[in-house]
Design an enzyme around this catalytic site. Structure first.
Site, PDB file in Angstrom:
ATOM      1  N   ASP A   1      90.975  96.451 -18.975  1.00 56.97           N
ATOM      2  CA  ASP A   1      90.332  95.301 -19.654  1.00 56.97           C
ATOM      3  C   ASP A   1      91.722  94.824 -20.462  1.00 56.97           C
ATOM      4  OD1 ASP A   1      88.187  95.857 -18.196  1.00 56.97           O
ATOM      5  OD2 ASP A   1      86.800  95.525 -19.673  1.00 56.97           O
TER       6      ASP A   1
ATOM      7  N   GLY B   1      80.337  93.174 -18.041  1.00 60.38           N
ATOM      8  CA  GLY B   1      81.457  93.496 -17.520  1.00 60.38           C
ATOM      9  C   GLY B   1      82.749  92.587 -17.107  1.00 60.38           C
ATOM     10  N   LEU B   2      82.690  91.573 -17.880  1.00 59.62           N
ATOM     11  CA  LEU B   2      83.823  90.632 -17.760  1.00 59.62           C
ATOM     12  C   LEU B   2      84.795  90.819 -18.831  1.00 59.62           C
ATOM     13  CD1 LEU B   2      81.659  87.280 -17.069  1.00 59.62           C
ATOM     14  CD2 LEU B   2      82.900  88.830 -15.374  1.00 59.62           C
TER      15      LEU B   2
ATOM     16  N   VAL C   1      78.748  88.244 -23.149  1.00 56.93           N
ATOM     17  CA  VAL C   1      78.859  89.627 -23.886  1.00 56.93           C
ATOM     18  C   VAL C   1      78.412  90.835 -23.081  1.00 56.93           C
ATOM     19  CG1 VAL C   1      78.386  90.816 -26.004  1.00 56.93           C
ATOM     20  CG2 VAL C   1      79.074  88.570 -26.051  1.00 56.93           C
TER      21      VAL C   1
ATOM     22  N   ALA D   1      88.717  90.778 -24.774  1.00 53.20           N
ATOM     23  CA  ALA D   1      89.490  89.768 -25.119  1.00 53.20           C
ATOM     24  C   ALA D   1      89.458  89.230 -26.503  1.00 53.20           C
ATOM     25  CB  ALA D   1      88.671  88.443 -24.374  1.00 53.20           C
TER      26      ALA D   1
ATOM     27  N   SER E   1      84.589  91.035 -22.446  1.00 54.91           N
ATOM     28  CA  SER E   1      84.618  90.036 -23.769  1.00 54.91           C
ATOM     29  C   SER E   1      84.941  90.892 -24.873  1.00 54.91           C
ATOM     30  CB  SER E   1      83.173  89.787 -23.576  1.00 54.91           C
ATOM     31  OG  SER E   1      82.368  90.870 -24.165  1.00 54.91           O
TER      32      SER E   1
HETATM   33  O1  PMV Z   1      81.802  97.015 -16.591  1.00 55.85           O
HETATM   34  P1  PMV Z   1      83.391  96.912 -17.163  1.00 55.85           P
HETATM   35  O2  PMV Z   1      84.085  95.514 -17.302  1.00 55.85           O
HETATM   36  O3  PMV Z   1      83.312  97.894 -18.643  1.00 55.85           O
HETATM   37  O4  PMV Z   1      84.128  97.646 -16.092  1.00 55.85           O
HETATM   38  C1  PMV Z   1      83.850  99.030 -15.772  1.00 55.85           C
HETATM   39  C2  PMV Z   1      84.796  99.791 -14.924  1.00 55.85           C
HETATM   40  C3  PMV Z   1      84.690 101.123 -14.474  1.00 55.85           C
HETATM   41  O5  PMV Z   1      85.904 101.704 -13.485  1.00 55.85           O
HETATM   42  C4  PMV Z   1      83.349 101.381 -13.964  1.00 55.85           C
HETATM   43  C5  PMV Z   1      84.969 102.191 -15.530  1.00 55.85           C
HETATM   44  C6  PMV Z   1      86.480 102.123 -16.275  1.00 55.85           C
HETATM   45  O6  PMV Z   1      86.740 102.291 -17.466  1.00 55.85           O
HETATM   46  O7  PMV Z   1      87.481 101.688 -15.578  1.00 55.85           O
END
Ligand code: PMV
Length: 303
Positions: free
Chosen positions: A140, A93-94, A90, A99, A96
């Site tokens: 995501d 940055g993956l 959680v 998903a 979660s």
């Molecule tokens: O860390 P994550 O999975 O929330 O990815 C952030 C990616 C960014 O480009 C930094 C922000 C975004 O909303 O695209």
């Protein structure tokens, strides 16, 4: 139908995080780490996972609670029991939160026969993430719904890649919102320096697209490592991430870079299939939590 289980995957960025916030291209891959949501008809709303059992609870289960409320606007939900299991760490940055949001939407969609298609699910998921997080890109939720390798913001599906994917988690919390805001400040203070860096990151994704199509992992790796240098230049790396990244590269990875917002959270390494174990061990030795996975074609699905 009384009961259904759906699952949805997490994601990694091959290229393009941060630059994508400014409209540049990025390439993301759904990975074979999934969140499972079992939905059973019930008289009341019950949500349970390792985080505990509760009803609608916007503190403990903001995403699932919001999905139940939103879906109740579409269909008559008198009660529902939702049991959540996840192999996605959680807040690292993956993806979660995407998903669990997408798997819950699809479970309710099928159980209550709402007739939502994949695009509707991705759009609804994005609106829920935006409501909870303030800002959220659609990446995501889109990747979790559709699976595979996706170029954003075009939402173009690319060929699947089948090399080893090793994720290294620093275990250090990082706030996407804070990191995006730090980059915005840097861009405001030094536009002539930062703007070309962001557009170069975008060009890396465009160049990388062709290499993904040909599964040229060594070349993809070269570009990922350049992308990492540029992420470092815009201030989103950290000593912990750097330790994991260099450990992975020295252990035989094609490449290793931050995935997601950086500052903490996770890095990702691309490896020959035969080297994945070795790279994972190297990451563990320098204090990271390693996960060996692969890219998956499967977005949200019924289990
Ligand atoms: O860390 P994550 O999975 O929330 O990815 C952030 C990616 C960014 O480009 C930094 C922000 C975004 O909303 O695209």
């Amino acid at each position: 139908m009384q009961k259904i289980t759906c699952s949805a995957p997490g994601k990694i960025y091959l290229f393009g995080e941060h630059a994508v916030v400014y409209g540049e291209s990025a390439i993301c891959c759904a990975v074979d780490l999934r969140t499972q949501v079992q939905a059973c008809l019930s008289d009341t709303v019950q949500i349970s996972s390792v985080l505990g059992d509760t009803g609608i609870d916007h503190d403990r289960y903001p995403y699932v609670s919001s999905v139940v409320e939103k879906m109740s606007e579409i269909t008559d939900i008198k009660g529902i029991k939702l049991c959540i299991k996840s192999d996605i760490p959680v807040g690292s940055g993956l993806g979660s939160s995407a998903a669990v949001t997408i798997a819950t939407i699809q479970a309710l969609n099928l159980l209550f026969e709402c007739g939502l298609g994949a695009e509707d699910i991705a759009t609804l998921g994005h609106s829920i993430e935006k409501k909870i997080q303030g800002v959220a890109s659609s990446t995501d939720t889109y990747v979790s719904t559709m699976g595979g390798v996706v170029m954003v913001p075009l939402k173009k599906k690319l060929h699947i890649i089948d090399c080893g994917i090793v994720i290294g988690n620093t275990g250090k919390f990082s706030s996407t919102r804070q990191l995006v805001s730090n980059v915005a400040q840097l861009k405001k203070n030094y536009p002539k320096i930062i703007d070309p860096i962001l557009s170069t990151i975008g060009r890396i994704s465009l160049t990388g697209e062709k290499m993904v199509a040909k599964k040229e992992y060594e070349s993809i790796g070269v570009l990922m490592n350049i992308n990492q240098g540029l992420l470092d230049a815009i201030g989103v790396s950290s000593p912990e991430l750097a330790d994991l990244i260099y450990a992975a590269r020295n252990a035989g990875a094609y490449s290793a870079k931050i995935t997601g917002a950086g500052g903490g959270g996770c890095m990702v390494a691309l490896t020959p299939l035969s080297e994945a174990e070795q790279v994972a061990s190297a990451i563990t030795r320098v204090g990271g939590k390693a996960i060996i996975t692969k890219v998956t074609e499967h977005g949200v699905r019924v289990e």
